[in-house]
Design a protein around this motif. Structure first.
Motif, PDB file in Angstrom:
ATOM      1  N   UNK A 163       0.829  -1.210   0.000  1.00 51.99           N
ATOM      2  CA  UNK A 163       0.000   0.000   0.000  1.00 51.99           C
ATOM      3  C   UNK A 163       0.861   1.257   0.000  1.00 51.99           C
ATOM      4  N   UNK A 164       1.978   1.205   0.716  1.00 51.88           N
ATOM      5  CA  UNK A 164       2.839   2.383   0.813  1.00 51.88           C
ATOM      6  C   UNK A 164       3.441   2.762  -0.530  1.00 51.88           C
ATOM      7  N   UNK A 165       3.735   1.781  -1.374  1.00 53.77           N
ATOM      8  CA  UNK A 165       4.324   2.094  -2.684  1.00 53.77           C
ATOM      9  C   UNK A 165       3.249   2.314  -3.751  1.00 53.77           C
ATOM     10  N   UNK A 166       1.981   2.330  -3.334  1.00 53.94           N
ATOM     11  CA  UNK A 166       0.909   2.722  -4.235  1.00 53.94           C
ATOM     12  C   UNK A 166       0.361   1.645  -5.131  1.00 53.94           C
ATOM     13  N   UNK A 167       0.485   0.384  -4.750  1.00 53.95           N
ATOM     14  CA  UNK A 167      -0.053  -0.688  -5.582  1.00 53.95           C
ATOM     15  C   UNK A 167      -1.570  -0.736  -5.462  1.00 53.95           C
ATOM     16  N   UNK A 168      -2.261  -1.194  -6.508  1.00 58.56           N
ATOM     17  CA  UNK A 168      -3.725  -1.274  -6.448  1.00 58.56           C
ATOM     18  C   UNK A 168      -4.166  -2.372  -5.479  1.00 58.56           C
TER      19      UNK A 168
END
Length: 433
Positions: free
Chosen positions: A248-253
């Motif tokens: 979530x921190x690296x912006x994955x869906x």
């Protein structure tokens, strides 16, 4: 065996429902409408996709007694879990009948005119839906308190707050069906209007059942590993949680976050193929034993082959012990050749291994573990993943649970102390394979 309070409460509700059924219908009741609605609701309950809009339409179109009757066949045919099944079915039917009758009674307070004009019908329809929700919630809370001994606040929260928003939506669909039913297009149009809701509920139900089956499969696999390797009790779930934090921190869906959470949970599934004596050994591993245990990523990769919903997790399971400098295993991949999912799970795995207590390794504090990950970023671990975990933990915190803190009774205390000293002296935070 039902508690004494439930043995009194449930019959009272059932008798009240019977009273509503026998006293409510009156001359001029549209029995054909009631029969069609009852058949529709029963079909929905039987297929596992109940249609609340049918009950709301019945409350708007029928007198209270006939509206209550619409709910009975579906309530009796509904699939139930747990024993006693007959009591649960009768209770379900009585609850629905009384709630529907209450909704119809509230609607009659606004008059008995035909339901063909909008938006004036919104007020009686909303009042009927709220009456249904409150009455149903009161009955459900009562059975939770008397039969399952749930605390009253929790019982009311579960019975009222969770279904309130969906029922308001279903109430609008029921209003639309009632308007169509008494409009120029008649019952056929109303039934066709209800079909999309039924299909949508069936699809959602199938998805929920499939997800539940997936979760049960994952739980069974994890339990099998933890029974065999008791020193990793709880480790799998925490690695899954840390993997999701990083993702979530690296912006994955969301779908990728879930895939990586599963990869973290199942990263050690291959340990099922490693001899128990090696997994449970308290003293340092011999070179031969290390070669044996280093086979577990490949075992895990093969174990999940063919499980479709775990396809995205397989790569991470296979490569989570690779290192950026090429010194890892099983293939000695380096740098970008290591799949990003495996680099992510490797950081989560090492972090939890350092912050949980095991017989062969001294525990570290969260700050110490994060510092060690930062020190090894670029050589062992992907700096991007390390920084993402640090940010997420700083923001959300981390509460590691103690795992396998009770040593095996046959493990000598001197060997355990030696193993801890050996683990503390290692220059790398890589967990024991």
């Amino acid at each position: 065996m039902l508690p004494a309070a439930a043995r009194v409460y449930i019959p009272v509700v059932v008798v009240s429902a019977c009273g509503a059924l026998v006293t409510g219908p009156h001359e001029g009741t549209p029995w054909a409408t009631a029969a069609v609605l009852a058949a529709l609701y029963a079909a929905g309950e039987r297929t596992g996709a109940a249609l609340p809009p049918v009950l709301f339409a019945a409350a708007l179109l029928l007198p209270p007694g006939a509206a209550a009757l619409v709910a009975v066949p579906g309530g009796l045919l509904a699939p139930v879990r747990g024993e006693p099944r007959t009591v649960r079915r009768v209770w379900h039917a009585a609850q629905l009948a009384l709630a529907t009758a209450a909704a119809a009674q509230v609607r009659t307070a606004f008059g008995d005119g035909p339901f063909t004009r909008l938006p004036g019908l919104l007020v009686p329809a909303l009042a009927a839906v709220l009456a249904f929700c409150l009455f149903s919630a009161a009955l459900t809370a009562g059975v939770l308190i008397t039969a399952e001994r749930t605390a009253p606040p929790a019982a009311w929260r579960e019975a009222l707050l969770e279904p309130l928003a969906p029922h308001l939506t279903y109430g609008l669909v029921g209003l639309m069906a009632a308007v169509l039913w008494q409009g120029p297009y008649g019952a056929v149009a109303a039934v066709l209007a209800l079909l999309p809701t039924h299909i949508a509920r069936w699809v959602v139900g199938q998805a929920r059942r499939e997800r539940a089956a997936h979760q049960a499969t994952v739980r069974a696999l994890v339990q099998a590993v933890e029974i065999k390797d008791r020193y990793t009790r709880g480790h799998s779930e925490r690695v899954g949680r840390a993997s999701a934090l990083i993702a979530r921190e690296i912006g994955l869906p969301p779908e990728r976050v879930e895939a990586l959470r599963l990869a973290g949970i199942l990263h050690d599934i291959g340990k099922l193929g490693v001899p128990t004596r090696v997994l449970r050994k308290d003293s340092p591993l011999t070179p031969e034993e290390r070669r044996i245990i280093e086979l577990h990523p490949g075992y895990g990769h093969e174990m999940v082959r063919g499980i479709a919903f775990l396809d995205d997790a397989r790569t991470a399971i296979l490569h989570h012990h690779e290192r950026l400098d090429g010194s890892g295993y099983p293939y000695g991949l380096a740098g970008e050749a290591i799949p990003s999912s495996a680099r992510l799970v490797a950081v989560a795995d090492a972090f939890d291994a350092m912050t949980s207590t095991r017989a062969y390794q001294a525990t570290r504090g969260v700050d110490d573990a994060l510092g060690e990950l930062r020190r090894c970023a670029g050589s062992h671990f992907d700096p991007l993943m390390v920084q993402a975990l640090i940010r997420a933990v700083r923001r959300e915190g981390w509460n590691p649970a103690v795992t396998a803190d009770e040593p095996e009774p046959f493990a000598p205390a001197q060997a355990r102390r030696h193993a801890r000293r050996e683990a503390a002296a290692r220059p790398t935070p890589e967990p024991r394979p």
